[in-house]
Design a protein around this motif. Structure first.
Motif, PDB file in Angstrom:
ATOM      1  N   LEU A 175      47.141  34.173  87.071  1.00  0.00           N
ATOM      2  CA  LEU A 175      46.215  33.054  86.864  1.00  0.00           C
ATOM      3  C   LEU A 175      44.798  33.626  86.772  1.00  0.00           C
ATOM      4  CD1 LEU A 175      46.814  29.979  89.194  1.00  0.00           C
ATOM      5  CD2 LEU A 175      47.512  30.303  86.826  1.00  0.00           C
ATOM      6  N   TYR A 235      44.606  30.025  93.330  1.00  0.00           N
ATOM      7  CA  TYR A 235      45.424  28.805  93.318  1.00  0.00           C
ATOM      8  C   TYR A 235      44.635  27.571  93.772  1.00  0.00           C
ATOM      9  CZ  TYR A 235      49.519  31.678  92.456  1.00  0.00           C
ATOM     10  OH  TYR A 235      50.417  32.541  91.892  1.00  0.00           O
ATOM     11  N   HIS A 246      53.049  27.918  89.133  1.00  0.00           N
ATOM     12  CA  HIS A 246      52.904  29.262  88.564  1.00  0.00           C
ATOM     13  C   HIS A 246      54.020  30.216  89.016  1.00  0.00           C
ATOM     14  CE1 HIS A 246      50.860  33.348  88.405  1.00  0.00           C
ATOM     15  NE2 HIS A 246      50.790  32.946  87.153  1.00  0.00           N
ATOM     16  N   TRP A 279      47.132  27.361  81.773  1.00  0.00           N
ATOM     17  CA  TRP A 279      46.317  27.962  82.853  1.00  0.00           C
ATOM     18  C   TRP A 279      44.943  28.363  82.331  1.00  0.00           C
ATOM     19  CZ3 TRP A 279      49.469  26.045  85.872  1.00  0.00           C
ATOM     20  CH2 TRP A 279      50.800  26.420  86.017  1.00  0.00           C
ATOM     21  N   GLN A 280      44.936  28.959  81.143  1.00  0.00           N
ATOM     22  CA  GLN A 280      43.682  29.546  80.682  1.00  0.00           C
ATOM     23  C   GLN A 280      42.772  28.536  79.988  1.00  0.00           C
ATOM     24  OE1 GLN A 280      44.507  33.730  79.278  1.00  0.00           O
ATOM     25  NE2 GLN A 280      46.482  33.133  80.134  1.00  0.00           N
TER      26      GLN A 280
END
Ligand code: MN3
Length: 245
Positions: free
Chosen positions: A51, A55, A71, A123-124
């Motif tokens: 990631l 988190y 994830h 995620w990105q």
């Protein structure tokens, strides 16, 4: 992995492939922007990308436990099951090449290759939560959203509807088709790169509307989850992806 090392591996893979297909060129540019973990070069397997933030970085809008499970268990399972499904098949294709020809694959490869790609993007395309002020798009993507959908609020409403109306599990997308920005959704782990998907194009923005993405914090309230997600969009990354189209 460092950019230098990644570029070296990419160069080596491209060299090893010899002939450079058009899709590999597109793939190369997207991969400079989005970390998909280890690519599927010859003799290698896919891996879980880290990631780009801790988190807990999306708290309080998306909780730490949800991110960690999403994830390390869900995304990891897509990677593991994709590798397992391709075992012994001497795969030499990149993730994007597999997706572009997904009609030739079975359901296991479809679901897990899609799951790996979609989550890496998801995620990105988010960034750490910083303040309660509106997280508005800027630059080229802001201008084009306005000319395409009228204004940001209209775009936001249409995209939110796409996420809300997707029955069961799936994804909402902003994507480019023939130089046009479009909004749509896909079931399960399908995405617009798949040659036989309901919508086709290059993704710019991805929203996971599977219950596992929000249920711990929001239970059945998908609308609240989507409403908060707007505060987390990484518009800089969306602009970078848009510039490659
Ligand atoms: Mn998910």
């Amino acid at each position: 992995m460092s950019t230098g090392r990644r570029n070296f591996l990419k160069q080596s893979t491209l060299f090893a492939l010899g002939t450079l297909a058009k899709s590999a060129i597109a793939n190369e540019s997207i991969e400079q922007l989005i970390d998909f973990g280890t690519n599927a070069g010859i003799g290698t397997s896919f891996s879980l990308p880290a990631l780009p933030y801790p988190y807990a970085a999306l708290e309080p809008l998306i909780d730490k436990q949800t991110m960690e499970i999403h994830h390390t268990r869900h995304h990891q399972a897509y990677v593991d099951n994709l590798n397992k499904a391709l075992e012994g098949k001497n795969n030499t294709r990149t993730l994007e090449e597999i997706l572009n020809n997904i009609s030739k694959e079975d359901k296991t490869v479809r679901n897990n290759a899609g799951g790996h790609y979609n989550h890496s993007l998801f995620w990105q395309l988010m960034k750490p939560f910083t303040a309660a002020k509106d997280n508005l798009p800027f630059g080229k993507i802001a201008e084009t959203l306005n000319t395409t959908f009228g204004d940001f609020e209209s775009f936001k409403k249409q995209f939110t509807d796409a996420g809300l109306k997707r029955f069961g599990s799936g994804w909402a997308w902003l994507y480019v088709e023939n130089k046009q920005l479009k909004i749509g959704s896909t079931p399960n782990q399908d995405n617009p790169l798949m040659d036989n998907a309901e919508i086709k194009g290059l993704p710019l923005l991805a929203l996971d509307v599977w219950e596992h993405a929000y249920y711990l914090k929001y239970q059945n309230k998908r609308a609240d989850y989507i409403n908060n997600w707007w505060q987390l969009i990484n518009w800089e990354k969306v602009n970078e992806l848009f510039a490659k189209n």
